[in-house]
Design an enzyme around this catalytic site. Structure first.
Site, PDB file in Angstrom:
ATOM      1  N   ARG A   1       0.840  -1.205   0.000  1.00 28.55           N
ATOM      2  CA  ARG A   1       0.000   0.000   0.000  1.00 28.55           C
ATOM      3  C   ARG A   1       0.872   1.251   0.000  1.00 28.55           C
ATOM      4  O   ARG A   1       0.421   2.323   0.374  1.00 28.55           O
ATOM      5  CB  ARG A   1      -0.903  -0.004   1.237  1.00 28.55           C
ATOM      6  CG  ARG A   1      -2.003  -1.054   1.177  1.00 28.55           C
ATOM      7  CD  ARG A   1      -2.745  -1.157   2.491  1.00 28.55           C
ATOM      8  NE  ARG A   1      -3.227   0.136   2.958  1.00 28.55           N
ATOM      9  CZ  ARG A   1      -3.715   0.360   4.190  1.00 28.55           C
ATOM     10  NH1 ARG A   1      -3.771  -0.640   5.053  1.00 28.55           N
ATOM     11  NH2 ARG A   1      -4.127   1.547   4.550  1.00 28.55           N
ATOM     12  N   GLY A   2       2.146   1.054  -0.350  1.00 32.27           N
ATOM     13  CA  GLY A   2       3.011   2.215  -0.514  1.00 32.27           C
ATOM     14  C   GLY A   2       3.723   2.669   0.757  1.00 32.27           C
ATOM     15  O   GLY A   2       4.309   3.756   0.792  1.00 32.27           O
ATOM     16  N   ILE A   3       3.717   1.807   1.816  1.00 31.14           N
ATOM     17  CA  ILE A   3       4.370   2.218   3.070  1.00 31.14           C
ATOM     18  C   ILE A   3       5.889   2.339   2.875  1.00 31.14           C
ATOM     19  O   ILE A   3       6.514   3.328   3.277  1.00 31.14           O
ATOM     20  CB  ILE A   3       4.084   1.193   4.203  1.00 31.14           C
ATOM     21  CG1 ILE A   3       2.585   0.907   4.335  1.00 31.14           C
ATOM     22  CG2 ILE A   3       4.717   1.632   5.518  1.00 31.14           C
ATOM     23  CD1 ILE A   3       1.771   1.990   4.942  1.00 31.14           C
TER      24      ILE A   3
ATOM     25  N   SER B   1      17.129  -7.630   1.870  1.00 27.72           N
ATOM     26  CA  SER B   1      16.605  -8.967   2.157  1.00 27.72           C
ATOM     27  C   SER B   1      16.248  -9.679   0.854  1.00 27.72           C
ATOM     28  O   SER B   1      16.401 -10.881   0.730  1.00 27.72           O
ATOM     29  CB  SER B   1      15.360  -8.867   3.037  1.00 27.72           C
ATOM     30  OG  SER B   1      14.379  -8.075   2.393  1.00 27.72           O
TER      31      SER B   1
ATOM     32  N   TYR C   1      15.117  -2.741  -4.025  1.00 25.75           N
ATOM     33  CA  TYR C   1      15.672  -1.397  -3.783  1.00 25.75           C
ATOM     34  C   TYR C   1      16.152  -0.613  -4.989  1.00 25.75           C
ATOM     35  O   TYR C   1      16.428   0.576  -4.872  1.00 25.75           O
ATOM     36  CB  TYR C   1      16.800  -1.495  -2.737  1.00 25.75           C
ATOM     37  CG  TYR C   1      16.234  -1.734  -1.353  1.00 25.75           C
ATOM     38  CD1 TYR C   1      15.644  -0.703  -0.648  1.00 25.75           C
ATOM     39  CD2 TYR C   1      16.240  -2.996  -0.783  1.00 25.75           C
ATOM     40  CE1 TYR C   1      15.086  -0.906   0.601  1.00 25.75           C
ATOM     41  CE2 TYR C   1      15.683  -3.217   0.474  1.00 25.75           C
ATOM     42  CZ  TYR C   1      15.109  -2.162   1.157  1.00 25.75           C
ATOM     43  OH  TYR C   1      14.554  -2.373   2.389  1.00 25.75           O
TER      44      TYR C   1
ATOM     45  N   PHE D   1      23.770  -5.237   8.368  1.00 26.98           N
ATOM     46  CA  PHE D   1      23.003  -4.356   9.250  1.00 26.98           C
ATOM     47  C   PHE D   1      21.573  -4.302   8.780  1.00 26.98           C
ATOM     48  O   PHE D   1      21.259  -4.789   7.701  1.00 26.98           O
ATOM     49  CB  PHE D   1      23.595  -2.943   9.297  1.00 26.98           C
ATOM     50  CG  PHE D   1      23.924  -2.356   7.963  1.00 26.98           C
ATOM     51  CD1 PHE D   1      25.143  -2.629   7.348  1.00 26.98           C
ATOM     52  CD2 PHE D   1      23.030  -1.533   7.277  1.00 26.98           C
ATOM     53  CE1 PHE D   1      25.448  -2.097   6.093  1.00 26.98           C
ATOM     54  CE2 PHE D   1      23.334  -0.988   6.036  1.00 26.98           C
ATOM     55  CZ  PHE D   1      24.559  -1.291   5.453  1.00 26.98           C
TER      56      PHE D   1
END
Ligand SMILES: CC(=O)SCCNC(=O)CCNC(=O)[C@H](O)C(C)(C)COP(=O)(O)OP(=O)(O)OC[C@H]1O[C@@H](n2cnc3c(N)ncnc32)[C@H](O)[C@@H]1OP(=O)(O)O
Length: 406
Positions: free
Chosen positions: A92-94, A120, A125, A406
Site C-alpha cells: 500500500r506504498g508504506i 533482504s 531497492y 546491518f
C-alpha cells in the site's frame, strides 16, 4: 482506515515497543534477546515510522556510519536498517513513503551524501536508486582441504578465546583494515548485533559462537552437528573472518579447515577476492556463488562524487536519471585531475553518458565496472570512448569489500 490516514514522522523512545512489534512481525522473528540488542543498535531518532492513524505500520532506520571510499578517504554514510511494513499493510506504498522520507530528509539536512543497505530481497531497492556496489562470494570448502605446500602459515598459533576477551581484539584487528575500500565503521552495539548469539540460534544442537584469534587475524564461527557417532560430519558456519596480513589470513583459514569432525566450512560473507581459492592445492575445492552485499545510493550526487578518489584523469558530462530525488536529475560535469581528485559542476553541455542513479551507486566504489553496465544497456554512451574512459577512472584496486551487515 483509508490511505489518507497515513502519515510519516521520526520516532522517539516512546515508540520503541510499537516498532518492535511491527518489525518482529515483518521479519517473522520473535526473539526478545535480539530486540534487547536493537534498543542499543538502533538510533531511534533516525528511525522513520509510517502511522495509520495512531498505529505504527512501518519503519526504516538509519545508522550513523563511515565508509571507506577509493583513495582511502572516509565518508559519512547513512546505513539503512530494519526496514519493514506490518503484515496486513503490505503493498500500500508504506515502504515508498519511508524511502522518500529518508532520502529527502538526508538531502534537506545536508547529512550523509550516500546511503547504504543490505537487501533482504534483490528485487526491492533498485527503484529507490540503490545499486549493488560490493558482493560476497558465498564459499564452501571441504574440511581438511590441503593448501599448496609452499603456503606460508607463519609461526603463530591460532587459539580459541572466550567471547569477552576476544571482542576487543577482534574490533582492533577489524579497525586496522579501515583503509580498505568498502570498510564500514561499527559501534559497540553493532558488534553485538553482528555477533548475536541467542538461545534461539542454537537450535538443533548448534554450538555457541566460537572466537578463533591469531595475532594477525580472527574468525567467529558456529558448528552444527551432523553424521553419526561413528562418522561425525559437522558443518562449520563462519560469521566473520578478518585479517591484517596474508599470513594471518592463511593461518586462520587453515585452523578452521583442520578442526576435526568438520565436513565443510561455509563462509557467506567471503570477499570475492579472498585468497582462499589460490591457497588451496586444488582451487575447485572452493565452491563459490556470488551474492549482492552492500547496496549504495548517492543521496547528493555532487557531494558524493567528489568524496572519492579516481584511478585515471577524466572529463565527462553525465546525464543522471533520478526521478525520486529531482535535485540529482540532470547533467553534471565530472572532472578528475592527475591526482585522482574530482570536481563536479552542473553542466549545460551535451551529455557523454546517460546513467541511472542506481547504476552510478553500483559503480561508485569501483567494484562494478561501468563498461559491464554499458554492456547490459544500463549506461548509454553518446561520445565514443566515454564509457571506456569513465570505467577506467572509476575502477578501484584492491577489490572493494564490505564485511558489515546491518
Ligand atoms: C535494509 C533492510 O532492512 S532490507 C529488509 C526489507 N524488509 C523485509 O524484507 C521484511 C519483510 N518485508 C516487508 O516488510 C515488506 O514486504 C517490504 C518492506 C519489503 C515492502 O513494503 P511495502 O510497504 O509492501 O512496499 P510498497 O507497497 O511501498 O512497495 C513499493 C514498491 O516496491 C515493490 N516491492 C515491495 N516489496 C517487494 C519485494 N519483496 N520484491 C519486489 N518488489 C517489491 C512494490 O511492488 C512497489 O513497486 P512499485 O513502486 O513498482 O509500485
Amino acid at each position: 482506515m483509508t490511505r489518507d490516514d497515513l502519515h510519516t514522522r521520526t520516532l522517539t523512545d516512546a515508540d520503541f515497543e510499537q516498532l518492535e512489534a511491527v518489525l518482529s512481525g515483518a521479519f517473522l522473528l520473535e526473539d526478545p534477546e535480539v530486540w534487547e540488542i536493537n534498543r542499543r543498535f538502533l538510533e531511534i531518532d533516525r528511525v522513520h515510522g509510517v502511522f495509520d492513524g495512531t498505529e505504527l505500520v512501518g519503519g526504516a532506520g538509519a545508522l550513523t556510519r563511515s565508509l571507506t571510499l577509493p583513495g582511502g578517504w572516509q565518508s559519512p554514510v547513512a546505513a539503512v536498517t530494519w526496514v519493514g511494513t506490518a503484515l496486513g499493510h503490505r503493498r500500500r506504498g508504506i515502504l515508498s513513503r519511508l524511502m522518500t522520507a529518508q532520502l529527502h530528509g538526508l538531502h534537506e539536512a545536508g547529512a550523509e551524501p550516500i546511503a547504504g543497505l543490505g537487501a533482504s530481497e534483490a528485487g526491492i531497492y533498485r527503484r529507490f536508486g540503490y545499486g549493488v556496489s560490493t558482493e560476497w562470494a558465498k564459499t564452501t570448502v571441504p574440511g581438511k582441504a590441503p593448501f599448496r605446500p609452499e603456503v606460508d602459515l607463519g609461526g603463530d598459533r591460532v587459539r580459541e578465546v572466550p567471547r569477552a576477551e576476544a571482542l576487543p581484539l577482534i574490533t582492533a584487528l577489524y579497525d586496522r583494515s579501515a583503509a580498505h575500500t568498502g570498510w564500514m565503521s561499527r559501534s559497540a552495539a553493532h558488534w553485538e548485533f553482528t555477533l548475536v548469539d541467542t538461545q534461539a540460534m542454537r537450535t538443533g544442537g548448534a554450538s555457541r559462537l566460537h572466537f578463533a584469534l591469531h595475532p594477525e587475524g580472527y574468525a567467529v564461527y558456529r558448528v552444527r552437528p551432523g553424521g553419526s557417532i561413528s562418522a561425525p560430519r559437522y558443518q562449520m558456519s563462519v560469521v566473520e573472518l578478518g585479517s591484517t596480513s596474508p599470513v594471518g589470513h592463511a593461518a586462520v583459514w587453515r585452523y578452521l579447515l583442520d578442526v576435526d569432525w568438520i565436513s565443510e566450512v561455509r563462509y557467506e560473507k567471503c570477499a570475492t577476492d579472498d585468497p582462499i581459492t589460490s591457497l588451496l592445492a586444488d582451487r575447485r575445492q572452493a565452491e563459490r556463488s556470488d551474492v549482492d552485499a552492500l547496496w549504495l545510493r548517492l543521496v547528493d550526487v555532487d557531494r558524493a562524487l567528489i568524496a572519492r578518489r579516481y584511478s585515471a584523469p577524466l572529463d565527462v558530462v553525465l546525464e543522471i536519471v533520478d526521478p525520486r530525488c529531482p535535485w540529482n536529475q540532470g547533467r553534471w560535469r565530472l572532472r578528475v585531475d592527475d591526482e585522482g581528485a574530482a570536481t563536479v559542476t552542473a553542466a549545460a553541455e551535451r551529455a557523454d553518458l546517460t546513467i541511472g542513479v542506481a547504476d552510478l551507486g553500483a559503480a561508485f566504489l569501483g567494484a562494478t565496472r561501468l563498461s559491464t553496465l554499458a554492456a547490459s544497456g544500463l549506461v548509454q554512451e553518446h561520445r565514443a570512448g566515454a564509457v571506456a574512459a569513465a570505467s577506467r577512472s572509476f575502477l578501484a584496486d584492491p577489490m572493494p569489500y564490505c564485511a558489515v551487515d546491518f
